[in-house]
Design an enzyme around this catalytic site. Structure first.
Site, PDB file in Angstrom:
ATOM      1  N   SER A  17      64.112   2.431  15.680  1.00  0.00           N
ATOM      2  CA  SER A  17      65.037   1.324  16.332  1.00  0.00           C
ATOM      3  C   SER A  17      66.206   2.162  17.137  1.00  0.00           C
ATOM      4  O   SER A  17      66.780   3.086  16.176  1.00  0.00           O
ATOM      5  CB  SER A  17      65.544   0.197  15.319  1.00  0.00           C
ATOM      6  OG  SER A  17      66.389  -0.480  15.761  1.00  0.00           O
TER       7      SER A  17
ATOM      8  N   THR B 209      69.085   0.337  16.999  1.00  0.00           N
ATOM      9  CA  THR B 209      69.861   0.175  16.218  1.00  0.00           C
ATOM     10  C   THR B 209      70.120   1.205  14.529  1.00  0.00           C
ATOM     11  O   THR B 209      71.447   1.623  14.205  1.00  0.00           O
ATOM     12  CB  THR B 209      69.504  -1.063  14.526  1.00  0.00           C
ATOM     13  OG1 THR B 209      68.642  -0.279  14.281  1.00  0.00           O
ATOM     14  CG2 THR B 209      69.395  -2.306  15.439  1.00  0.00           C
TER      15      THR B 209
ATOM     16  N   TYR C 113      68.198  -3.923   7.953  1.00  0.00           N
ATOM     17  CA  TYR C 113      67.569  -3.386   8.370  1.00  0.00           C
ATOM     18  C   TYR C 113      68.057  -1.736   9.260  1.00  0.00           C
ATOM     19  O   TYR C 113      67.308  -1.310   9.225  1.00  0.00           O
ATOM     20  CB  TYR C 113      67.849  -4.636   9.836  1.00  0.00           C
ATOM     21  CG  TYR C 113      65.939  -3.859  10.924  1.00  0.00           C
ATOM     22  CD1 TYR C 113      65.118  -4.388  10.714  1.00  0.00           C
ATOM     23  CD2 TYR C 113      66.952  -4.096  11.809  1.00  0.00           C
ATOM     24  CE1 TYR C 113      64.361  -3.429  11.435  1.00  0.00           C
ATOM     25  CE2 TYR C 113      65.751  -3.362  13.273  1.00  0.00           C
ATOM     26  CZ  TYR C 113      64.668  -3.272  12.591  1.00  0.00           C
ATOM     27  OH  TYR C 113      63.779  -2.627  14.012  1.00  0.00           O
TER      28      TYR C 113
ATOM     29  N   LYS D 261      65.890   1.730   8.794  1.00  0.00           N
ATOM     30  CA  LYS D 261      64.966   2.197  10.371  1.00  0.00           C
ATOM     31  C   LYS D 261      65.951   4.106   9.607  1.00  0.00           C
ATOM     32  O   LYS D 261      65.003   4.997  10.082  1.00  0.00           O
ATOM     33  CB  LYS D 261      65.791   1.596  11.472  1.00  0.00           C
ATOM     34  CG  LYS D 261      64.809   0.335  11.581  1.00  0.00           C
ATOM     35  CD  LYS D 261      62.847   0.607  11.697  1.00  0.00           C
ATOM     36  CE  LYS D 261      62.494  -0.095  11.990  1.00  0.00           C
ATOM     37  NZ  LYS D 261      60.826  -0.026  12.491  1.00  0.00           N
TER      38      LYS D 261
END
Length: 374
Positions: free
Chosen positions: A155, A157, A180, A184
């Site tokens: 991601s 992110t 979260y 990743k």
């Protein structure tokens, strides 16, 4: 089918130092069997379709915590073929090991994991256990079965707050603002260390931006459980009458219209990117990292207006206070994927919203609807 040429010369990166395999496509059908973890989810289902269309044999594993069995039934309808499906949680290593005994996989595409940013802040231990623990189980079982080809669903992110735009793959990672995103990032680091320790591994890490849209058939799309966490599913539910209005969090950012800007990519473009990554794996590529985005930023108001156009009616919204942790703009530089994967997003904003609206109107209650409505 693919024929295999063996080259015992190490490549310049040291990847596959003992034996380098090159796959030469002879016919449309591939001999590869791909395990897709989390294959019942939004990106997973669309990717399964594209893999099958490209000639791959696919096996799906999912624990169905955030997905529906119905989604895969519809994938089978679209593809006109049965798909081996197993209900397995990746935190159950023995069940995973048993699955690898039943099938001879050539590669794995790893989507499975929890993905709600807000929930990860409330339940960080669960996210670390499921996302990181499940992934290490998967990697261990793959190693035990000498399956060392993997595509990982990462991601944007991992970039945290952008230091510059557009974001390229050299941008610093690790400044994640929620558990979260940290899972990743940590998984990416685990995979980097794994490739350093054993050059026989081939891993492609795909950093997604914001997937939207749905399959052209209207049979599959994004079906969030409860209140949608992302803008466009929420917007579609407002437009179809399931919710009252959209909260636009902040209209005073340093952007053209004051609302936050993000890179939205059609889920079918994203799915095709996984087929391109699978073909890259077959070149014995070592470790590779790619952004999958359009390179185009759209504001929250751009997205609301585009969905209003697709729906043929205004979508109500109200301006709310900024949310803590939100940033003004985030969009990709996808040039590396174009250069090395031969992949580029081709579907524009109107098509994203038209396909999303078709899915939403045909399935007002998602996969709990009584079949797609014409």
């Amino acid at each position: 089918m693919y024929t295999v040429k063996v080259d015992t010369t190490a490549d310049e990166t040291g990847a596959c130092a003992r034996t380098k395999l090159s796959f030469v496509k002879k016919k449309k059908m591939s001999s590869g069997c791909v395990l897709v973890t989390g294959g019942a989810g939004f990106v997973g289902t669309h990717s399964v379709i594209e893999l099958i269309n490209a000639g791959y044999s696919v096996v799906v594993v999912d624990n169905f915590v955030n997905a529906s069995h119905e989604s895969l039934k519809r994938v089978e309808e679209i593809c006109g073929t049965k798909i081996p499906i197993f209900s397995v949680d990746l935190t159950d290593k023995q069940a995973l090991a048993d699955l690898f005994k039943k099938h001879k996989f050539t590669s794995v595409i790893h989507f499975a994991g929890l993905k709600a940013v807000g929930e990860s802040c409330e339940l960080p231990l669960l996210y670390y256990k499921v996302n990181i623990g499940g992934t290490t189980n998967l990697l261990e079982v793959m190693k035990e079965n000498n399956v060392k080809n993997l595509i990982f669903s990462s991601s944007a992110t991992v970039y945290g707050t952008p230091e510059y735009l557009p974001l390229d793959e050299n941008h610093p990672t690790g400044g994640c603002t929620n558990p979260y995103g940290k899972t990743k990032y940590f998984i990416e680091e685990i995979m980097k260390d794994l490739c350093k320790s054993d050059p026989e591994w081939n891993i492609v890490i795909l950093r997604y931006f914001n997937p939207v849209g749905a399959h052209k058939s209207g049979k599959i799309g994004e079906d969030p459980k409860g209140v949608p966490n992302n803008l466009m599913p929420y917007c579609a539910q407002v437009a179809v009458g399931k919710r009252k209005e959209i909260n636009v969090y902040g209209n005073d950012y340093d952007t053209p219209d004051g609302t936050g800007v993000r890179d939205y990519i059609h889920v079918e473009d994203l799915a095709i990117g996984h087929v391109a990554a699978q073909k890259k794996i077959e070149e014995c590529c070592g470790l590779k990292i790619y952004n999958l985005g359009t390179g185009q930023g759209y504001s929250v108001m751009d997205m609301i207006n585009a969905l209003s156009k697709a729906a043929g009616k205004p979508v109500p919204y109200k301006i709310a206070e900024r949310r803590t942790g939100d940033i003004a703009s985030c969009y990709s530089k996808p040039d590396l994927a174009a250069k090395e994967l031969g992949w580029k997003a081709t579907r524009g904003l109107d098509e994203m919203c038209e396909d999303l609206w078709r899915w939403q109107t045909m399935n007002p209650d998602g996969f709990n609807s009584n079949g797609p409505k014409s």
